[in-house]
Design an enzyme around this catalytic site. Structure first.
Site, PDB file in Angstrom:
ATOM      1  N   HIS A  75      20.812  36.701   1.828  1.00 24.17           N
ATOM      2  CA  HIS A  75      20.863  38.165   1.897  1.00 24.17           C
ATOM      3  C   HIS A  75      21.590  38.648   3.152  1.00 24.17           C
ATOM      4  O   HIS A  75      21.485  39.809   3.518  1.00 24.17           O
ATOM      5  CB  HIS A  75      19.451  38.766   1.853  1.00 24.17           C
ATOM      6  CG  HIS A  75      18.774  38.587   0.531  1.00 24.17           C
ATOM      7  ND1 HIS A  75      17.436  38.844   0.329  1.00 24.17           N
ATOM      8  CD2 HIS A  75      19.245  38.163  -0.667  1.00 24.17           C
ATOM      9  CE1 HIS A  75      17.116  38.585  -0.937  1.00 24.17           C
ATOM     10  NE2 HIS A  75      18.191  38.167  -1.559  1.00 24.17           N
ATOM     11  N   CYS A  91      32.139  46.741   8.132  1.00 24.09           N
ATOM     12  CA  CYS A  91      32.495  48.162   8.012  1.00 24.09           C
ATOM     13  C   CYS A  91      31.693  48.801   6.879  1.00 24.09           C
ATOM     14  O   CYS A  91      31.575  48.219   5.795  1.00 24.09           O
ATOM     15  CB  CYS A  91      33.992  48.271   7.726  1.00 24.09           C
ATOM     16  SG  CYS A  91      34.567  49.960   7.482  1.00 24.09           S
ATOM     17  N   CYS A  98      36.669  48.599   4.810  1.00 25.81           N
ATOM     18  CA  CYS A  98      38.128  48.747   4.868  1.00 25.81           C
ATOM     19  C   CYS A  98      38.787  47.382   4.791  1.00 25.81           C
ATOM     20  O   CYS A  98      39.893  47.242   4.277  1.00 25.81           O
ATOM     21  CB  CYS A  98      38.538  49.500   6.138  1.00 25.81           C
ATOM     22  SG  CYS A  98      38.203  48.600   7.670  1.00 25.81           S
ATOM     23  N   CYS A 129      33.474  50.359  13.252  1.00 31.96           N
ATOM     24  CA  CYS A 129      34.409  49.337  12.777  1.00 31.96           C
ATOM     25  C   CYS A 129      35.623  49.310  13.713  1.00 31.96           C
ATOM     26  O   CYS A 129      36.241  50.352  13.933  1.00 31.96           O
ATOM     27  CB  CYS A 129      34.840  49.673  11.352  1.00 31.96           C
ATOM     28  SG  CYS A 129      36.202  48.662  10.750  1.00 31.96           S
ATOM     29  N   CYS A 170      38.952  50.605  11.525  1.00 40.27           N
ATOM     30  CA  CYS A 170      39.186  51.964  11.009  1.00 40.27           C
ATOM     31  C   CYS A 170      38.327  53.019  11.705  1.00 40.27           C
ATOM     32  O   CYS A 170      38.518  54.211  11.468  1.00 40.27           O
ATOM     33  CB  CYS A 170      38.952  52.011   9.497  1.00 40.27           C
ATOM     34  SG  CYS A 170      37.209  52.010   9.028  1.00 40.27           S
TER      35      CYS A 170
HETATM   36 ZN   LIG Z   1      36.535  49.825   8.698  1.00 35.82          ZN
END
Ligand SMILES: [Zn+2]
Length: 277
Positions: free
Chosen positions: A134, A142, A146, A174, A177
């Site tokens: 898990h 992210c 992304c 992240c 991004c």
């Molecule tokens: Zn990202």
């Protein structure tokens, strides 16, 4: 000690003595003796997180990517608290016993666990020998996926207002991004979980299973609600030792059941191993 329990412990020790490899399978019950809270049922969950109880938030609501989108500081209040807790708490002595038993076998030990706490790595099991089916709280991804890229949570120190279950420090982001980061844990209603790391480890586990001859499986605290761990154990019989204080039953063609909590059972087996070695 009942005769039945005594026989099961003796059988487990006998199998371990004859084994060439040890597969450890573990569910939430494994962590209880370390002092980790039991989240089972909303009652147990709200006892640990009263702020979420006051808001009437159910476990499956907060343990979901939707919560990170809608109430990120609350979601990170929950997961950040757990991250701090798993970092702080030391795994109980049973982890060390399993490590020692595995180290003494020709093919060593592998771990297959639904726990996200990273405690097998903490006691020295090699990361490539641990499949966290898990995911792990110590690895981030992210929220918007992304890229299917993962990175370690190391260095991120969440500050939590425990009364409000609220993240006070900056949200993790992240690096690619700038979106919010989330733990690489398989949650409820989760279509963005990145399984790559788990699948790589799983391939190593499968390759190892193909090489071993006399496998013994020790299953600890794996519940019936999400039977992934129990089914995985049963596929690798007939020498499965199911350790569980409640859901202990197992078909005798697959293994034996030790009706006990994790640490006590491992200590009983260790005493028996010591006597006859
Ligand atoms: Zn990202």
């Amino acid at each position: 000690m009942s005769i039945q329990l005594d026989d099961a412990v003796e059988q487990a020790a006998q199998w371990l003595r004859d084994a060439d490899a040890l597969l450890i399978t573990a569910g939430a019950g494994m962590g209880i003796d370390s002092g980790l809270p039991d989240f089972r049922g909303n009652h147990g969950f709200w006892r640990v997180y009263p702020a979420l109880g006051l808001q009437g938030r159910l476990f499956h609501e907060i343990a979901s990517p939707g919560a990170f989108h809608e109430v990120p500081r609350l979601a990170w209040g929950f997961y950040g608290h757990r991250l701090n807790m798993y970092r702080q708490i030391e795994p109980h002595a049973g982890f060390g016993l399993l490590k020692a038993w595995g180290d003494a076998l020709p093919h060593g030990a592998f771990v297959f666990t639904s726990n996200v706490d990273g405690h097998f790595a903490k006691v020295g099991f090699a990361p490539e020998r641990i499949t966290e089916c898990h995911g792990s709280i110590h690895t981030f991804q992210c929220l918007n996926r992304c890229e299917p890229e993962l990175w370690p949570a190391d260095g991120w120190q969440p500050v939590i207002d425990e009364v409000r279950c609220h993240l006070m420090s900056p949200l993790p982001t992240c690096p690619r991004c700038g979106a919010i980061a989330r733990p690489n844990i398989l949650m409820f209603n989760d279509w963005d979980w990145v399984p790559d790391r788990m699948l790589q480890k799983r391939a190593l586990l499968d390759a190892w299973l193909g090489k071993v001859d006399r496998l013994v499986v020790i299953e600890l605290g794996a519940g019936l609600a999400i039977p992934t761990i129990r089914q995985f154990s049963e596929r690798h019989g007939p020498r499965v030792v199911r350790i569980n204080p409640e859901d202990f039953r197992i078909d005798s063609t697959v293994g034996v059941s030790v009706r006990s909590t994790a640490l006590a059972a491992l200590q009983m087996i260790d005493v028996r191993l010591g006597k006859l070695s």
